[in-house]
Scaffold this active site. Structure first.
Site, mmCIF file in Angstrom:
data_model
loop_
_atom_site.group_PDB
_atom_site.id
_atom_site.type_symbol
_atom_site.label_atom_id
_atom_site.label_comp_id
_atom_site.label_asym_id
_atom_site.label_seq_id
_atom_site.Cartn_x
_atom_site.Cartn_y
_atom_site.Cartn_z
ATOM 1 N N HIS A 1 41.045 37.354 38.908
ATOM 2 C CA HIS A 1 39.548 36.747 39.502
ATOM 3 C C HIS A 1 39.615 35.261 39.373
ATOM 4 C CE1 HIS A 1 36.006 38.208 41.051
ATOM 5 N NE2 HIS A 1 35.478 37.848 39.659
ATOM 6 N N SER A 2 38.274 35.472 39.262
ATOM 7 C CA SER A 2 37.554 34.284 39.458
ATOM 8 C C SER A 2 38.685 32.801 38.105
ATOM 9 C CB SER A 2 36.103 34.851 38.577
ATOM 10 O OG SER A 2 35.524 33.268 38.634
#
Length: 435
Positions: free
Chosen positions: A306-307
């Site tokens: 994620h991210s």
């Protein structure tokens, strides 16, 4: 000029006024001089006040009369608990968490929120260990007793599972192992904010699981108090008494002002000691790959990032391209922060990402809607939400379908390879019998 003015008045008013007017110019000049001196002093005061005000942060002014930064150490002491739906609620009122517990005290409210966040971190660690039956592995693996250490979490079969391994990499910030977003845990629920649902689903589907901890990069310790270095004025040849008088004269008003209007609580000064070979998210991911993932028995490794975790994965590819290609089956990214241009990825890496990666990004479009590519790396699809921190949770089912499709494809390819080998060996056997 003044005398000319006086003569005019004398001609109009008579000789008695002449003596008065003759004495007026020096008095008038004196009055002007005094006014100028007073104006100069006022300007100096105004300038000094402006200088002081320009150096003051409004947040600092708000620190006056703050309550002490002493907060509860447990959820029970905070009077909060997670209900059956994984939502954080007040024990007495049943209300969600309230950030502004005290009006006009933003810094105090923020410190309170951070204190609760640390408790949440420990709570998630307990869930990983007790609910998911995961164990903590210390980093570096050869750490000495007196050096800072970090850790990751492994499922019981993370290294021994011969088939599938899922590696979870979170984004940057205050979140630690097992979390996607602290804000979601506190304000929404555990399912959306933690990695627990992904871990449980993976275990049900036969994966081993590794939970990375890329933000655990340092040990924070209280800074030792050292005597300050002497200032240039202290090392000069100027007599101490003269320096004292000079400092008093220059700093008295400034000091009084600050003492009167600024009464902030002093926060403990700390320094950070980096964890060896794990001083950043990129270093951490590379270290875990070298010491755990690359040594795992699984033939098919699946990665979810994620991210900023996506950026760390791409950096891993830059460092271990051939190894990643040989071992990783598919990669699911959620609102990834990677940039193939800035990270200078190779053309072969970009081609591999096109085939093996998919990025679920924040978008108003329905879930899984194909979006325009921004770079020639991996396909972009909608996560079905415009909130960055929710992209992982909203893509939950889609990600596991994506992994299943790739695993099935890998199985078919392996079966085809096996059949071709069997066919070739059978034909060789028949030939041998004919001979």
């Amino acid at each position: 000029m003044f005398y000319g003015f006086t003569s005019v008045i004398t001609e109009r008013k008579g000789p008695m006024l002449f003596h008065f007017c003759a004495a007026t110019p020096p008095l008038f000049v004196l009055w002007i001089i005094m006014a100028q001196v007073a104006g100069q002093e006022d300007r100096e005061k105004t300038t000094a006040l402006k200088d002081l005000l320009s150096r003051i942060d409004l947040d600092e002014l708000m620190k006056k009369d703050e309550p002490p930064f002493t907060f509860p150490k447990t959820l029970e002491e905070f009077e909060y608990a997670f209900n059956e739906y994984g939502q954080l609620r007040h024990i007495k009122t049943g209300e969600p968490f309230v950030f502004n517990a005290r009006e006009d005290l933003h810094r105090w409210n923020q410190k309170r929120y951070e204190a609760l966040g640390e408790i949440i971190t420990q709570y998630v660690y307990e869930l990983l260990e007790k609910k998911c039956n995961m164990t903590k592995e210390t980093l570096p693996v050869d750490a000495t007793e007196d050096e800072p250490t970090g850790f990751i979490y492994l499922s019981p079969d993370a290294l021994s599972n011969p088939s599938k391994l899922l590696v979870l990499i979170q984004g940057s910030g205050v979140v630690r192992a097992g979390q996607w977003a602290r804000r979601l845990i506190i304000n929404q629920d555990l399912n959306s904010g933690t990695q627990i649902p992904f871990i449980e689903r993976a275990m049900q589907e036969g994966y081993g699981v590794m939970v990375l901890n890329p933000n655990e990069n340092y040990l924070e310790v209280e800074k030792s108090t050292k005597s300050p270095l002497p200032s240039p004025t202290e090392t000069s040849d100027e007599p101490a008494e003269k320096r004292e008088r000079k400092d008093d004269k220059e700093g008295k008003k400034k000091k009084e002002f600050y003492e009167k209007y600024r009464n902030p609580q002093r926060e403990t000064e700390t320094e950070r000691i980096p964890i060896r070979e794990n001083g950043s998210s990129e270093e951490h991911v590379l270290y875990v790959w070298d010491h755990f993932v690359s040594r795992a028995a699984a033939k098919n490794v699946f990665i979810m990032a994620h991210s900023y975790g996506g950026l760390s994965f791409v950096e891993l590819m830059n460092q271990r391209e051939s190894e990643v290609k040989n071992k990783v089956c598919a990669v699911a990214l959620t609102d990834s922060a990677h940039n193939i241009w800035l990270q200078e990825t190779t053309k072969s890496t970009q081609d591999w990402m096109q085939e093996h990666c998919r990025n679920w990004v924040s978008s108003p479009e329905p879930l899984d809607t194909t979006l325009e590519p921004m770079m020639p790396d991996c396909p972009r699809v909608s996560a079905g939400t415009e909130r960055h921190e929710l992209t992982s949770w909203m893509s939950f089912d889609s990600i596991f379908r994506f992994f299943s499709e790739f695993h099935a494809k890998e199985g078919e390819e392996a079966e085809e390879t096996s059949n071709s080998v069997t066919t070739r060996s059978g034909s060789h056997k028949n030939r041998h019998q004919d001979l």
